[in-house]
Write a protein that holds these residues in place. Structure first.
Motif, mmCIF file in Angstrom:
data_model
loop_
_atom_site.group_PDB
_atom_site.id
_atom_site.type_symbol
_atom_site.label_atom_id
_atom_site.label_comp_id
_atom_site.label_asym_id
_atom_site.label_seq_id
_atom_site.Cartn_x
_atom_site.Cartn_y
_atom_site.Cartn_z
ATOM 1 N N THR A 127 0.907 -1.222 -0.023
ATOM 2 C CA THR A 127 0.106 -0.175 -0.200
ATOM 3 C C THR A 127 0.907 1.131 0.004
ATOM 4 N N TYR A 128 0.589 2.139 -0.675
ATOM 5 C CA TYR A 128 1.175 3.410 -0.877
ATOM 6 C C TYR A 128 0.390 4.572 -0.419
ATOM 7 N N GLN A 129 0.552 5.412 0.434
ATOM 8 C CA GLN A 129 -0.507 6.637 1.046
ATOM 9 C C GLN A 129 0.366 7.985 0.945
ATOM 10 N N TYR A 130 -0.351 8.719 0.338
ATOM 11 C CA TYR A 130 0.249 10.320 0.379
ATOM 12 C C TYR A 130 -1.128 11.230 0.916
ATOM 13 N N GLU A 131 -0.709 11.637 2.048
ATOM 14 C CA GLU A 131 -1.572 12.464 2.784
ATOM 15 C C GLU A 131 -3.403 11.979 2.888
ATOM 16 N N ARG A 132 -3.285 10.477 2.720
ATOM 17 C CA ARG A 132 -4.260 9.804 3.355
ATOM 18 C C ARG A 132 -3.791 8.654 4.352
ATOM 19 N N ALA A 133 -5.006 8.381 5.034
ATOM 20 C CA ALA A 133 -4.848 7.125 6.090
ATOM 21 C C ALA A 133 -4.253 5.755 5.478
ATOM 22 N N ILE A 134 -3.874 5.166 5.931
ATOM 23 C CA ILE A 134 -3.557 3.701 5.471
ATOM 24 C C ILE A 134 -4.913 3.017 5.234
ATOM 25 N N THR A 135 -6.122 3.370 5.587
ATOM 26 C CA THR A 135 -7.135 2.777 5.336
ATOM 27 C C THR A 135 -7.809 3.250 4.178
ATOM 28 N N GLY A 136 -7.288 4.364 3.415
ATOM 29 C CA GLY A 136 -7.596 5.045 2.328
ATOM 30 C C GLY A 136 -8.485 6.168 2.629
ATOM 31 N N ALA A 137 -8.605 6.432 3.958
ATOM 32 C CA ALA A 137 -9.817 7.538 4.205
ATOM 33 C C ALA A 137 -9.090 8.787 4.264
ATOM 34 N N GLY A 138 -9.881 9.928 4.061
ATOM 35 C CA GLY A 138 -9.302 11.342 4.380
ATOM 36 C C GLY A 138 -9.937 11.941 5.604
ATOM 37 N N ILE A 139 -10.848 12.617 5.438
ATOM 38 C CA ILE A 139 -11.617 13.195 6.699
ATOM 39 C C ILE A 139 -13.139 12.830 6.698
ATOM 40 N N PRO A 140 -13.624 11.980 7.738
ATOM 41 C CA PRO A 140 -12.677 11.409 8.851
ATOM 42 C C PRO A 140 -11.795 10.348 8.093
ATOM 43 N N PRO A 141 -10.642 10.049 8.693
ATOM 44 C CA PRO A 141 -10.386 10.249 10.153
ATOM 45 C C PRO A 141 -9.620 11.758 10.041
ATOM 46 N N LYS A 142 -9.619 12.604 11.029
ATOM 47 C CA LYS A 142 -8.925 13.623 11.305
ATOM 48 C C LYS A 142 -7.574 13.485 11.876
ATOM 49 N N ASN A 143 -7.533 12.307 12.245
ATOM 50 C CA ASN A 143 -6.267 12.065 12.941
ATOM 51 C C ASN A 143 -5.534 10.975 12.549
ATOM 52 N N PHE A 144 -4.263 11.150 11.704
ATOM 53 C CA PHE A 144 -3.508 10.162 11.314
ATOM 54 C C PHE A 144 -2.127 10.478 10.707
ATOM 55 N N GLY A 145 -1.220 9.839 10.663
ATOM 56 C CA GLY A 145 0.254 10.160 10.176
ATOM 57 C C GLY A 145 1.019 9.191 9.619
ATOM 58 N N TYR A 146 2.115 9.605 9.259
ATOM 59 C CA TYR A 146 3.112 8.554 8.984
ATOM 60 C C TYR A 146 4.582 9.119 8.755
ATOM 61 N N THR A 147 5.359 8.266 8.909
ATOM 62 C CA THR A 147 6.854 8.759 9.088
ATOM 63 C C THR A 147 7.715 7.561 8.461
ATOM 64 N N PHE A 148 9.082 8.182 8.093
ATOM 65 C CA PHE A 148 10.008 7.267 7.224
ATOM 66 C C PHE A 148 11.212 7.334 8.186
ATOM 67 N N ASP A 149 11.699 6.531 9.075
ATOM 68 C CA ASP A 149 12.933 6.457 9.757
ATOM 69 C C ASP A 149 13.973 6.077 8.806
ATOM 70 N N ASN A 150 14.368 7.131 8.149
ATOM 71 C CA ASN A 150 15.320 6.829 6.999
ATOM 72 C C ASN A 150 16.836 7.250 7.706
ATOM 73 N N VAL A 151 17.253 7.484 8.908
ATOM 74 C CA VAL A 151 18.480 7.576 9.561
ATOM 75 C C VAL A 151 18.318 6.861 10.697
ATOM 76 N N PRO A 152 18.280 5.540 10.675
ATOM 77 C CA PRO A 152 18.045 4.893 11.840
ATOM 78 C C PRO A 152 19.102 4.736 13.050
ATOM 79 N N ALA A 153 20.230 5.131 12.645
ATOM 80 C CA ALA A 153 21.403 5.482 13.635
ATOM 81 C C ALA A 153 21.406 6.577 14.485
ATOM 82 N N ASN A 154 20.429 7.795 13.798
ATOM 83 C CA ASN A 154 20.433 9.005 14.367
ATOM 84 C C ASN A 154 19.567 8.951 15.703
ATOM 85 N N PRO A 155 20.441 9.144 16.879
ATOM 86 C CA PRO A 155 19.944 9.207 18.408
ATOM 87 C C PRO A 155 18.706 9.883 18.658
#
Length: 366
Positions: free
Chosen positions: A243-271
């Protein structure tokens, strides 16, 4: 005058629906993603799992239920959102050991959707672990720049079993080598890294884990590679869901939900704490809130989604990279003062915790 008021009301309704990312048509064939969705944290092998972490598009009243299967296997029943075919499922193990969970199959039973999930210890030893799970099915267009798409690749080289692309284009999968596929999502492109990716293995008989790698966006498409491994660290041909999401929830929904987010930990050694860049991979639906990541030891990452932590909710995690590493959740996340705190994302090479890039996505029902 009455006719004018009627026309005006229809116009305002359509405008409101379009603003929410919907279409005016009432049928699922023309609906903007999603049609049906559900998620849960499965912390039992029989009965009703945690009510704080389950929600869906079903009517008020019924709940998700679980029945046991073989060793390490359970059947998750999502009420009243069954579909004859299609959709996509993701699962993430929640355990302090080197385990993963995978989808075996999903299908409609009466009005319900039933997903068979199998969990393994590293080495292919069947053993139940709690897990988070999300199911969704989408059709219809989505106005750019928001974007959403998924692909189910069938086990044993069976081709694309189901797919969705919010631009209306057809997704393309090309096998490359043992356990490796290129995935192209045309029409969902971006000028740089943007959005989030989740990948889950799908195999009814063999232990398998899958991840994402080699993410190459362009204005025309998202291009990436799916890599899968067997019970140990050998490349392996199996099925998978992406699944690919951009400014949409992992369920595919928009508003609602008002509360969703995602991140890419691309520097995993960064403390840390640090906020991943570019900003488009670190999305929070309630600005000026954002998300940050803090190291919690080798292979452990504490991820906080600020300002969007609202029960009921779900978290999914996927490892990123060209090797056999994989990730799960150390324990169920919590909500504190409006924040969703994932303590922690845990990543492994075989049974050893390692610092590994990973995608993390959070969604509330509200």
């Amino acid at each position: 005058m009455r006719q004018l008021r009627t026309v005006l009301l229809k116009f305002l309704c359509v405008a409101a629906m379009l603003a929410a990312g919907l279409t005016a048509a009432g049928t699922s064939a023309h609906a903007a993603t999603p049609n049906r969705w559900g998620f849960a944290v499965v912390d039992v092998t029989s009965g009703v799992p945690d009510l704080n972490h389950q929600a869906g598009s079903w009517p008020v009243g019924p709940t998700v239920t679980v029945t046991p299967g073989g060793v390490g296997q359970v059947f998750v029943r999502f009420p009243a959102i069954g579909i004859p075919t299609g959709g996509v499922v993701h699962v993430t193990a929640i355990t302090d050991t080197a385990q993963w969970c995978q989808v075996q199959k999903w299908s409609m039973s009466g009005a319900d959707e039933i997903v068979a999930v199998q969990c393994y210890r590293y080495g292919g030893i069947p053993q139940f672990a709690p897990f988070s799970i999300v199911f969704s099915e989408s059709t219809g267009p989505l106005p750019a720049p928001k974007a959403f798409g998924y692909v189910h690749w069938k086990p044993a080289g069976g081709g694309i079993g189901s797919q969705y692309n919010s631009s209306g284009a057809a997704n393309v999968v090309t096998p490359l080598s043992l356990g490796t596929w290129t995935v192209r999502l045309p029409g969902l492109g971006s000028s740089g890294l943007a959005g989030n990716i989740q990948v889950t293995s799908v195999d009814p008989a063999n232990p398998a884990r899958c991840k994402a790698s080699d993410w190459t966006p362009s204005p025309a498409e998202q291009k990436l590679v799916v890599r899968c491994h067997n019970a140990t660290n050998a490349p392996f041909n199996t099925g998978w869901n992406l699944t690919y999401q951009y400014e949409r929830a992992i369920t595919g929904a928009g508003i609602p939900p008002k509360n969703f987010g995602y991140t890419f930990d691309n520097v995993p050694a960064n403390p840390g704490p640090y906020m991943p860049v570019p900003p488009a991979v670190n999305y929070n639906s309630q600005p000026p809130f954002t998300n940050d990541i803090l190291g919690a030891g080798t292979g452990l990452r504490l991820v906080t989604f600020h300002g969007i932590g609202v029960l009921q909710d779900d978290v999914q995690v996927t490892a990123y990279g060209t090797g056999p590493e994989y990730c799960n959740l150390l324990t169920t996340w919590g909500t504190f003062g409006g924040d969703a705190v994932v303590r922690d994302v845990a990543c492994y090479n075989a049974t050893t915790r390692v610092n590994q890039p990973s995608f993390v996505t959070y969604v509330s029902a509200f």
